[in-house]
Design a protein around this motif. Structure first.
Motif, PDB file in Angstrom:
ATOM      1  N   ILE A  60     -14.685  44.120  22.058  1.00  0.00           N
ATOM      2  CA  ILE A  60     -14.071  44.578  20.810  1.00  0.00           C
ATOM      3  C   ILE A  60     -14.812  43.933  19.646  1.00  0.00           C
ATOM      4  O   ILE A  60     -14.939  42.717  19.570  1.00  0.00           O
ATOM      5  N   GLU A  61     -15.317  44.783  18.758  1.00  0.00           N
ATOM      6  CA  GLU A  61     -16.014  44.287  17.568  1.00  0.00           C
ATOM      7  C   GLU A  61     -15.062  44.186  16.386  1.00  0.00           C
ATOM      8  O   GLU A  61     -15.085  43.225  15.637  1.00  0.00           O
ATOM      9  N   LYS A  62     -14.228  45.248  16.209  1.00  0.00           N
ATOM     10  CA  LYS A  62     -13.275  45.190  15.099  1.00  0.00           C
ATOM     11  C   LYS A  62     -12.081  46.088  15.369  1.00  0.00           C
ATOM     12  O   LYS A  62     -12.140  47.008  16.190  1.00  0.00           O
ATOM     13  N   LEU A  63     -10.995  45.790  14.656  1.00  0.00           N
ATOM     14  CA  LEU A  63      -9.762  46.574  14.702  1.00  0.00           C
ATOM     15  C   LEU A  63      -9.460  47.049  13.290  1.00  0.00           C
ATOM     16  O   LEU A  63      -9.606  46.297  12.334  1.00  0.00           O
ATOM     17  N   GLU A  83      -2.627  54.467  12.646  1.00  0.00           N
ATOM     18  CA  GLU A  83      -2.819  54.076  14.044  1.00  0.00           C
ATOM     19  C   GLU A  83      -3.963  53.066  14.102  1.00  0.00           C
ATOM     20  O   GLU A  83      -4.711  52.913  13.137  1.00  0.00           O
ATOM     21  N   SER A  84      -4.078  52.400  15.225  1.00  0.00           N
ATOM     22  CA  SER A  84      -5.152  51.414  15.359  1.00  0.00           C
ATOM     23  C   SER A  84      -6.430  52.087  15.843  1.00  0.00           C
ATOM     24  O   SER A  84      -6.400  52.978  16.689  1.00  0.00           O
ATOM     25  N   VAL A  85      -7.539  51.651  15.295  1.00  0.00           N
ATOM     26  CA  VAL A  85      -8.856  52.093  15.722  1.00  0.00           C
ATOM     27  C   VAL A  85      -9.574  50.865  16.282  1.00  0.00           C
ATOM     28  O   VAL A  85      -9.754  49.874  15.580  1.00  0.00           O
ATOM     29  N   SER A  99      -0.270  48.625  17.817  1.00  0.00           N
ATOM     30  CA  SER A  99      -0.658  48.064  16.522  1.00  0.00           C
ATOM     31  C   SER A  99      -1.743  47.010  16.732  1.00  0.00           C
ATOM     32  O   SER A  99      -1.965  46.540  17.858  1.00  0.00           O
ATOM     33  N   ASN A 100      -2.397  46.631  15.651  1.00  0.00           N
ATOM     34  CA  ASN A 100      -3.401  45.575  15.743  1.00  0.00           C
ATOM     35  C   ASN A 100      -2.792  44.290  16.293  1.00  0.00           C
ATOM     36  O   ASN A 100      -3.411  43.611  17.108  1.00  0.00           O
ATOM     37  N   ASP A 101      -1.583  43.959  15.847  1.00  0.00           N
ATOM     38  CA  ASP A 101      -0.916  42.750  16.339  1.00  0.00           C
ATOM     39  C   ASP A 101      -0.674  42.807  17.841  1.00  0.00           C
ATOM     40  O   ASP A 101      -0.869  41.821  18.549  1.00  0.00           O
ATOM     41  N   ILE A 135      -2.417  44.533  20.028  1.00  0.00           N
ATOM     42  CA  ILE A 135      -3.723  44.430  20.691  1.00  0.00           C
ATOM     43  C   ILE A 135      -4.166  42.974  20.732  1.00  0.00           C
ATOM     44  O   ILE A 135      -4.615  42.482  21.772  1.00  0.00           O
ATOM     45  N   ILE A 136      -4.016  42.282  19.627  1.00  0.00           N
ATOM     46  CA  ILE A 136      -4.394  40.859  19.578  1.00  0.00           C
ATOM     47  C   ILE A 136      -3.577  40.058  20.581  1.00  0.00           C
ATOM     48  O   ILE A 136      -4.122  39.209  21.300  1.00  0.00           O
ATOM     49  N   LYS A 137      -2.280  40.329  20.679  1.00  0.00           N
ATOM     50  CA  LYS A 137      -1.431  39.622  21.657  1.00  0.00           C
ATOM     51  C   LYS A 137      -1.905  39.887  23.085  1.00  0.00           C
ATOM     52  O   LYS A 137      -1.949  38.980  23.911  1.00  0.00           O
ATOM     53  N   LYS A 138      -2.273  41.135  23.369  1.00  0.00           N
ATOM     54  CA  LYS A 138      -2.772  41.466  24.712  1.00  0.00           C
ATOM     55  C   LYS A 138      -4.063  40.715  25.028  1.00  0.00           C
ATOM     56  O   LYS A 138      -4.248  40.231  26.139  1.00  0.00           O
TER      57      LYS A 138
END
Length: 64
Positions: free
Chosen positions: A19-22, A27-29, A43-45, A47-50
Protein backbone atom coordinates in the motif's frame (compact mmCIF):
# COMPACT_ATOMS: atom_id res chain seq x y z
CA UNK A 1 -2.28 -9.72 3.85
CA UNK A 2 -5.58 -8.04 4.67
CA UNK A 3 -9.15 -8.65 3.54
CA UNK A 4 -10.96 -5.76 1.87
CA UNK A 5 -14.38 -5.45 0.28
CA UNK A 6 -14.82 -3.94 -3.16
CA UNK A 7 -17.78 -1.71 -3.96
CA UNK A 8 -19.31 -4.69 -5.79
CA UNK A 9 -19.36 -6.66 -2.51
CA UNK A 10 -16.56 -9.05 -3.52
CA UNK A 11 -13.89 -9.73 -0.93
CA UNK A 12 -10.23 -9.37 -1.88
CA UNK A 13 -6.96 -10.04 -0.13
CA UNK A 14 -4.15 -7.56 -0.70
CA UNK A 15 -0.58 -7.39 0.50
CA UNK A 16 -0.55 -4.53 2.99
CA UNK A 17 3.20 -4.05 2.44
CA UNK A 18 2.39 -2.78 -1.06
CA UNK A 19 0.00 0.00 0.00
CA UNK A 20 1.44 3.33 -1.09
CA UNK A 21 -1.43 5.62 -0.12
CA UNK A 22 -5.05 5.77 1.01
CA UNK A 23 -7.60 8.37 -0.10
CA UNK A 24 -11.18 8.93 1.11
CA UNK A 25 -13.51 10.40 -1.59
CA UNK A 26 -16.04 9.32 0.13
CA UNK A 27 -15.19 5.63 -0.43
CA UNK A 28 -11.61 4.60 0.19
CA UNK A 29 -9.14 4.34 -2.67
CA UNK A 30 -6.14 2.11 -2.02
CA UNK A 31 -3.18 2.80 -4.29
CA UNK A 32 -0.51 0.12 -4.42
CA UNK A 33 3.17 0.67 -5.19
CA UNK A 34 2.61 -0.79 -8.68
CA UNK A 35 -0.01 1.90 -9.43
CA UNK A 36 -3.09 -0.33 -9.19
CA UNK A 37 -6.02 1.32 -7.42
CA UNK A 38 -8.88 -0.33 -5.53
CA UNK A 39 -12.16 1.29 -4.50
CA UNK A 40 -13.29 -0.34 -1.28
CA UNK A 41 -16.11 -0.10 1.25
CA UNK A 42 -13.87 0.07 4.31
CA UNK A 43 -12.90 3.48 5.66
CA UNK A 44 -9.27 4.54 5.83
CA UNK A 45 -9.37 4.04 9.61
CA UNK A 46 -10.66 0.47 9.17
CA UNK A 47 -7.93 -0.30 6.65
CA UNK A 48 -5.25 1.08 8.96
CA UNK A 49 -6.61 -1.03 11.85
CA UNK A 50 -6.50 -4.14 9.65
CA UNK A 51 -2.89 -3.43 8.68
CA UNK A 52 -1.88 -2.85 12.31
CA UNK A 53 -3.63 -6.07 13.42
CA UNK A 54 -1.89 -8.03 10.64
CA UNK A 55 1.54 -6.59 11.50
CA UNK A 56 0.95 -7.31 15.19
CA UNK A 57 0.15 -10.95 14.36
CA UNK A 58 3.37 -11.22 12.35
CA UNK A 59 5.52 -9.79 15.14
CA UNK A 60 4.07 -12.06 17.82
CA UNK A 61 4.19 -15.09 15.52
CA UNK A 62 0.42 -15.77 15.41
CA UNK A 63 -0.28 -16.47 11.72
CA UNK A 64 -3.25 -18.81 12.14
Amino acid sequence: MINITGLDGKEYVINSDHIEKLEQIPESVITLTNGHKYLVKESNDEIIKKVVQYKRRIFIGDLK
